[in-house]
Design a protein around this motif. Structure first.
Motif, PDB file in Angstrom:
ATOM      1  N   ARG A 204      56.144  27.178  44.124  1.00 33.77           N
ATOM      2  CA  ARG A 204      55.142  26.574  44.994  1.00 33.77           C
ATOM      3  C   ARG A 204      54.790  25.167  44.524  1.00 33.77           C
ATOM      4  N   GLY A 205      54.506  24.303  45.485  1.00 34.70           N
ATOM      5  CA  GLY A 205      54.043  22.967  45.161  1.00 34.70           C
ATOM      6  C   GLY A 205      55.133  21.923  45.060  1.00 34.70           C
ATOM      7  N   PHE A 206      56.378  22.285  45.417  1.00 34.78           N
ATOM      8  CA  PHE A 206      57.490  21.346  45.260  1.00 34.78           C
ATOM      9  C   PHE A 206      58.220  21.092  46.574  1.00 34.78           C
ATOM     10  N   LEU A 222      57.381  15.892  38.222  1.00 36.83           N
ATOM     11  CA  LEU A 222      58.505  16.293  37.379  1.00 36.83           C
ATOM     12  C   LEU A 222      58.019  17.128  36.201  1.00 36.83           C
ATOM     13  N   ASP A 223      56.916  16.731  35.576  1.00 39.56           N
ATOM     14  CA  ASP A 223      56.387  17.503  34.440  1.00 39.56           C
ATOM     15  C   ASP A 223      56.055  18.928  34.865  1.00 39.56           C
ATOM     16  N   LEU A 227      57.880  22.357  33.453  1.00 36.47           N
ATOM     17  CA  LEU A 227      57.100  23.470  32.910  1.00 36.47           C
ATOM     18  C   LEU A 227      57.531  24.790  33.537  1.00 36.47           C
ATOM     19  N   GLU A 228      57.787  24.776  34.848  1.00 37.32           N
ATOM     20  CA  GLU A 228      58.259  25.990  35.517  1.00 37.32           C
ATOM     21  C   GLU A 228      59.644  26.394  35.005  1.00 37.32           C
ATOM     22  N   SER A 232      60.542  29.927  33.189  1.00 32.48           N
ATOM     23  CA  SER A 232      61.620  30.793  33.674  1.00 32.48           C
ATOM     24  C   SER A 232      62.593  31.128  32.548  1.00 32.48           C
ATOM     25  N   MET A 233      62.909  30.142  31.729  1.00 31.36           N
ATOM     26  CA  MET A 233      63.821  30.385  30.614  1.00 31.36           C
ATOM     27  C   MET A 233      63.214  31.336  29.596  1.00 31.36           C
ATOM     28  N   ASP A 234      61.922  31.190  29.352  1.00 30.97           N
ATOM     29  CA  ASP A 234      61.240  32.115  28.431  1.00 30.97           C
ATOM     30  C   ASP A 234      61.231  33.527  28.997  1.00 30.97           C
ATOM     31  N   PHE A 235      61.038  33.658  30.308  1.00 30.82           N
ATOM     32  CA  PHE A 235      61.017  34.968  30.950  1.00 30.82           C
ATOM     33  C   PHE A 235      62.374  35.654  30.811  1.00 30.82           C
ATOM     34  N   VAL A 236      63.431  34.886  30.935  1.00 25.25           N
ATOM     35  CA  VAL A 236      64.776  35.438  30.813  1.00 25.25           C
ATOM     36  C   VAL A 236      64.963  36.118  29.457  1.00 25.25           C
ATOM     37  N   GLU A 237      64.492  35.474  28.407  1.00 29.36           N
ATOM     38  CA  GLU A 237      64.682  36.025  27.066  1.00 29.36           C
ATOM     39  C   GLU A 237      63.677  37.108  26.724  1.00 29.36           C
ATOM     40  N   SER A 238      62.393  36.882  27.038  1.00 26.03           N
ATOM     41  CA  SER A 238      61.352  37.808  26.587  1.00 26.03           C
ATOM     42  C   SER A 238      61.230  39.048  27.456  1.00 26.03           C
ATOM     43  N   GLN A 239      61.414  38.923  28.760  1.00 24.37           N
ATOM     44  CA  GLN A 239      61.208  40.045  29.660  1.00 24.37           C
ATOM     45  C   GLN A 239      62.525  40.685  30.122  1.00 24.37           C
TER      46      GLN A 239
END
Length: 314
Positions: A204-206, A222-223, A227-228, A232-239
């Protein structure tokens, strides 16, 4: 998607050498027309505005002009279906699809008896199995298939666009993040590994990202996007418990895409690069892939008789 509708209403796939893909996006149809000549697939792309009357009636004038005997695929944009993540019911496989309408009835505007459903298992969640469910109107699609047959067209594939991105990617073990946006469409982020869609969501917001000059992107937009991407990359590894993202592929309708990629790299996302169509899709080299990639992916399945990569159909 919709295999049972095919079995009831479509003719068996034959040796048709004419192929048509109807990609319904917003108020228009992107039509890919293809045939084999001297063993090579030759394809043209045209755009057609839809009338204001309801789907699929607004598609009938275009159907009437297509050559009889063509094999047909229909691709639905995100406005024409819902994609819902859900814990997988602890039921025998043959009972899962029957249970889904009642499990999602409070999440979907369609009545349970008008839901056409399909689902994909989400890889990487063995302890708590989850699925992505796609749902759309059964009555509308049944009418569409009947109209296709009336014009002597052979419906072979009906699919949501989000489930076609796998055709654009290698099928190796690398974890890849795909950031994709067509003109006037929401931005989506997907994670794909070994030919499987592991994660998909709209950002959302893009919506205006591709219309924003490169100089203005650096004033916060862009920032926020970066951040999104990190989330997403953190979610791939942690979840999802998947290996880290090794490639970040961008397919954005931004006129300065190379500069966008450079900004990603400048801020530390060195795995970012513009998506290039694989060798298997070299027949589509002359087409605008950012505009019509769902139609290209569907044509690849249609013309080369690939099996859809999904689990079940309602």
């Amino acid at each position: 998607m919709l295999q049972r509708i095919w079995q009831k209403l479509s003719k068996p796939a034959g040796a048709s050498k004419a192929f048509r893909v109807f990609y319904l996006v917003g108020n228009k149809v992107i039509l890919l027309s293809a045939s084999f000549k001297a063993g090579q697939l030759h394809c043209t792309c045209t755009e057609h505005l839809l009338a204001d009357n309801a789907f699929p009636d607004n598609l009938l004038p275009l159907l009437a002009t297509q050559p009889a005997g063509s094999d047909v695929a229909v691709v639905l944009d995100a406005q024409r279906y819902q994609l819902l993540p859900l814990d997988k019911p602890k039921l025998p496989a043959e009972e899962v699809i029957q249970a889904l309408p009642w499990l999602i009835k409070d999440l979907c505007s369609l009545a349970p008896d008008d839901m056409q459903l399909d689902y994909l298992d989400i890889p990487g969640t063995p302890a708590n199995p989850r699925i992505n469910i796609v749902v759309t109107s059964k009555s509308a699609l049944q009418q569409l298939c009947k109209e296709l047959l009336k014009y002597k067209l052979n419906p072979q594939l009906i699919a949501p666009q989000e489930w076609l991105t796998m055709e654009l990617m290698p099928t190796d073990a690398l974890t890849r993040l795909l950031l994709i946006q067509q003109a006037g469409q929401p931005m989506q982020v997907q994670v794909i590994r070994e030919g499987q869609l592991c994660f998909s969501r709209q950002l959302r917001g893009f919506d205006q990202f591709s219309d924003t000059p490169i100089e203005q992107l650096q004033y916060g937009l862009l920032d926020n996007l970066l951040l999104e991407m990190q989330r997403s990359m953190d979610f791939v590894e942690s979840q999802l418990k998947l290996p880290p993202v090794r490639e970040m592929l961008l397919m954005l309708a931004h006129p300065q895409l190379d500069d966008v990629v450079a900004l990603f790299k400048k801020t530390g996302f060195n795995q970012a690069k513009a998506l290039q169509l694989p060798v298997a899709l070299e027949w589509a080299a002359s087409l605008n892939a950012i505009t019509c990639w769902p139609a290209i992916a569907a044509m690849q399945q249609l013309a080369f008789a690939k099996e859809p990569k999904h689990e079940a159909a309602g």
